[in-house]
Design an enzyme around this catalytic site. Structure first.
Site, PDB file in Angstrom:
ATOM      1  N   GLY A  96       0.793  -1.225   0.000  1.00  0.00           N
ATOM      2  CA  GLY A  96       0.000   0.000   0.000  1.00  0.00           C
ATOM      3  C   GLY A  96       0.821   1.269   0.000  1.00  0.00           C
ATOM      4  O   GLY A  96       1.867   1.365  -0.644  1.00  0.00           O
ATOM      5  N   GLY A 130       2.522   2.492   2.385  1.00  0.00           N
ATOM      6  CA  GLY A 130       3.815   2.289   3.028  1.00  0.00           C
ATOM      7  C   GLY A 130       4.863   1.843   2.034  1.00  0.00           C
ATOM      8  O   GLY A 130       6.003   2.327   2.044  1.00  0.00           O
ATOM      9  N   TYR A 164     -11.491   2.534  15.384  1.00  0.00           N
ATOM     10  CA  TYR A 164     -10.570   3.053  14.371  1.00  0.00           C
ATOM     11  C   TYR A 164     -10.510   4.573  14.431  1.00  0.00           C
ATOM     12  O   TYR A 164      -9.426   5.174  14.408  1.00  0.00           O
ATOM     13  CB  TYR A 164     -11.004   2.603  12.976  1.00  0.00           C
TER      14      TYR A 164
END
Length: 315
Positions: free
Chosen positions: A43, A45, A197
């Site tokens: 992703g 990262g 979250y």
């Protein structure tokens, strides 16, 4: 005619999404710099790590899965011709793993110029880690909180250096209850993964606010960001994301686009003294009012220290 109008509207929205996406245009090289990217195997990262590797940095991919971490390392080396890319095991769901990782970095690395706290999770059942911490809160907040604190000595000796916390616009939906920060009031029936979250992403920004106060005069800066809504596998096991939102993915950012603000915060020379701020699309914006509450940030810091059993008055 109606169908043509709908198509045109969709096209205009798509064009707007593409044009409004912030792109890091700075070409600064990073030869001689050492950078850690948590969750750098996939992703945004991965795209962050790849870009920084292309600039010549030594990049350490801090990932839980050795297979995925090594594969990502090999892909980045092949794509950038930079052999100075390394995988190191890090499981944020284990404070023991965080401590081992930080200890190894302190012992083996002479410097640390940028720490990118990118790793996190969306979908997680109501369960606690081996440390007695709510799993999603540990992955998204408590683990990165401890990691950052343990690496501060090296970041300080490497100054000017930077800490980057990947948060989310979802923080606006977060409400912190210190009597329920670790899910003390939750049950399997009441647990809501979206709520947790949102809270964890709010914690990322509040930690940035308080850490900026601790770091004044050290040459170490810390900033947070919203990467945008990105078409990655993140949250793909969530029903809403995999069904209804699937049809909106044409308007979402690609992982490369989603990484641009992180990259900007890592390389932009004009940000060398900018700290405690929140960014979106490579520009500073204001987070929610709650995310700017310095008293809330200070109490969260104290509670986080207690829960991860870390105390360093010299932070």
């Amino acid at each position: 005619m109606f169908l043509i109008t709908i198509v045109l509207i969709i096209f205009v929205i798509w064009v707007y999404c593409r044009l409004s996406c912030g792109i890091c245009k700075n070409s600064r090289h990073l030869v001689g710099k050492t950078i850690i990217v948590t969750g750098g195997n996939a992703g945004i990262g991965y795209e962050t790590a790849k870009d920084l590797a292309e600039r010549g940095a030594k990049v350490i991919l801090a990932c839980r899965s050795e297979a995925r971490g090594v594969a990502a390392r090999d892909r980045i080396v092949a794509a950038t011709d930079n052999p100075n890319i390394h995988y190191r095991h890090l499981d944020l769901a284990s404070l023991n793993s965080v401590r081992h990782f930080a200890d190894a970095i302190i012992k083996t690395e002479k410097r640390l110029d940028v720490l990118v706290n990118n790793a996190g999770c969306y979908a997680a059942d109501f369960q606690y880690s081996e440390d007695g911490l709510l799993l999603k809160m540990q992955n998204n907040h408590f683990g990165p909180f401890l990691l950052t604190n343990l690496l501060l000595p090296l970041l300080k000796t490497s100054a000017p250096s930077r800490i980057i916390n990947v948060s989310s616009l979802a923080h606006v939906g977060g409400v912190i209850d210190f009597d329920n920060l670790n899910g003390e009031k939750e049950t399997v029936e009441t647990y809501n993964e979206l709520k947790v979250y949102c809270i964890s992403k709010l914690c990322n920004i509040l930690t940035t606010v308080e850490l900026e106060r601790w770091l004044k005069g050290t040459g170490v800066t810390v900033n947070s960001l919203h990467p945008g809504i990105v078409a990655t596998g993140f949250g793909s096991d969530n029903w809403l994301a995999s069904n209804f939102l699937f049809y909106l993915k044409a308007f979402w950012k690609s992982p490369w686009e989603g990484a641009q603000t992180t990259i900007y915060l890592a390389v932009a020379p004009e940000l060398v003294t900018t700290s405690g701020r929140y960014f979106k699309d490579c520009a500073e914006v204001s987070p929610s009012k709650q995310a700017q509450d310095v008293n809330l940030a200070r109490r969260l810091w104290e509670e986080s220290e207690r829960l991860v059993q870390f105390k360093d008055t010299a932070a």
